[in-house]
Scaffold this active site. Structure first.
Site, mmCIF file in Angstrom:
data_model
loop_
_atom_site.group_PDB
_atom_site.id
_atom_site.type_symbol
_atom_site.label_atom_id
_atom_site.label_comp_id
_atom_site.label_asym_id
_atom_site.label_seq_id
_atom_site.Cartn_x
_atom_site.Cartn_y
_atom_site.Cartn_z
ATOM 1 N N THR A 82 -3.080 11.421 6.549
ATOM 2 C CA THR A 82 -2.763 12.733 5.998
ATOM 3 C C THR A 82 -4.032 13.527 5.741
ATOM 4 O OG1 THR A 82 -0.839 11.769 4.908
ATOM 5 C CG2 THR A 82 -1.538 13.936 4.149
ATOM 6 N N ASP A 137 -10.882 7.108 7.759
ATOM 7 C CA ASP A 137 -9.443 6.879 7.707
ATOM 8 C C ASP A 137 -8.730 8.154 8.142
ATOM 9 O OD1 ASP A 137 -7.005 5.581 7.145
ATOM 10 O OD2 ASP A 137 -6.935 6.513 5.170
ATOM 11 N N THR A 147 0.926 28.504 24.060
ATOM 12 C CA THR A 147 0.623 28.476 22.624
ATOM 13 C C THR A 147 0.621 27.061 22.067
ATOM 14 O OG1 THR A 147 1.555 30.687 22.323
ATOM 15 C CG2 THR A 147 1.348 29.307 20.357
ATOM 16 N N ASP A 187 0.854 -1.186 0.000
ATOM 17 C CA ASP A 187 0.000 0.000 0.000
ATOM 18 C C ASP A 187 0.888 1.232 0.000
ATOM 19 O OD1 ASP A 187 -1.969 1.961 0.467
ATOM 20 O OD2 ASP A 187 -1.823 1.678 2.640
ATOM 21 N N SER A 196 -7.471 3.745 -4.639
ATOM 22 C CA SER A 196 -7.367 2.297 -4.449
ATOM 23 C C SER A 196 -7.256 1.926 -2.982
ATOM 24 C CB SER A 196 -6.166 1.751 -5.222
ATOM 25 O OG SER A 196 -4.974 2.439 -4.882
ATOM 26 N N ASP A 197 -6.642 2.794 -2.160
ATOM 27 C CA ASP A 197 -6.566 2.506 -0.730
ATOM 28 C C ASP A 197 -7.936 2.597 -0.086
ATOM 29 O OD1 ASP A 197 -6.625 5.254 -1.233
ATOM 30 O OD2 ASP A 197 -5.222 5.768 0.368
ATOM 31 N N ARG A 198 -8.750 3.545 -0.549
ATOM 32 C CA ARG A 198 -10.110 3.674 -0.006
ATOM 33 C C ARG A 198 -10.963 2.470 -0.405
ATOM 34 N NH1 ARG A 198 -11.309 9.244 -2.668
ATOM 35 N NH2 ARG A 198 -13.411 8.980 -1.825
#
Length: 263
Positions: free
Chosen positions: A140, A137, A192, A14, A116-118
């Site tokens: 990123t 998922d 912060t 993958d 394709s990963d989905r």
């Protein structure tokens, strides 16, 4: 990896934008898994050596009959990884692309647009958890995939993941640092760094909660919720809706797609 594993094996690869994952399957069992940072550039020889380092000495001793299936969402790297796998496998590696059998009914304007990963995630989640289903998922990007009551894919959502949000904040405001994605003890940050961490992580959780409810309202019923990806363990305990964590969904889905197409 154990030296006495029985052949044949299926290697699922993958290649995602940030991480490349490998899974070695014997039948339904995931025997070993590994991940590396996805390089911006890599030759087929370098990719082949990366795979061989994962497989250790099994290929060199001739103990393994290897077949493979590849999912790659980085177009510039697709051919490189395919060629690396082709030199190591006994037959032509499968590639998850339009026309391959997945067992999914796609109620979507252009199914070829779905990564394709989905696709692999949905195949695995459908097998493991049934349907109706929301698969989220958390990598990123935050990808939402929805399977309705008959198991069809009816659409999804794509949003920026926490790492992208942190990067954008740092780039847009000179005084804001790049932060690690860890959760402060309190909602209100005391400095912060904590303020950014709480805003990103708790803001993402609030978004996930809200989007789940919006999806359910549009469907007209509730579903099982599955979280996968790097940030799933961070988000799952904070959600107001019950969710299960799906480990190695993409690799498992690739193994299932392999079986559908090699029969």
């Amino acid at each position: 990896m154990k030296d006495n594993l029985q052949a044949p094996y299926v290697l699922a690869v993958d290649v995602a934008n940030q991480i490349t994952r490998f899974g070695l399957f014997s039948g339904d069992a995931l025997q070993a898994s590994w991940s590396v940072t996805t390089p911006a550039r890599i030759t087929s020889d370098e990719a082949r050596l990366t795979i061989k380092s994962f497989l250790q000495d099994s290929l060199e001793t001739g103990e393994v009959t290897l077949d493979a299936i590849l999912s790659c969402v980085v177009p510039d790297l697709s051919n490189t990884w395919f060629e690396a796998l082709r030199t190591l496998c006994k037959q032509r590696p499968l590639v998850v692309s339009p026309g391959i059998k997945t067992g999914l009914h796609m109620n979507y304007n252009d199914p070829s647009e779905v990564g394709s990963d989905r696709i692999a995630d949905m195949v695995a989640a459908k097998k493991l958890f049934g349907y109706p289903l929301i698969i989220i998922d958390c990598d990123t990007t935050i990808n939402y995939q929805v399977l309705c009551q008959d198991g069809s894919y009816v659409g999804g959502l794509i949003a920026a993941g926490p790492a992208l949000t942190a990067q954008a904040l740092s780039q847009a405001a000179a005084k804001l640092p790049i932060i690690e994605l860890s959760l402060p003890q309190t909602v209100l940050g005391k400095n912060t760094r904590e303020s950014i961490q709480s805003g990103i992580i708790r803001g993402e959780v609030a978004s996930i909660n809200g989007l789940i409810e919006m999806i359910w309202a549009e469907l007209g019923y509730e579903t099982t919720v599955v979280l996968s990806g790097e940030h799933a363990p961070l988000f799952a305990p904070l959600l107001s809706h019950e969710a299960v964590i799906g480990n190695n969904l993409t690799l498992i889905g690739l193994s299932e797609i392999y079986k559908l197409n090699r029969k």
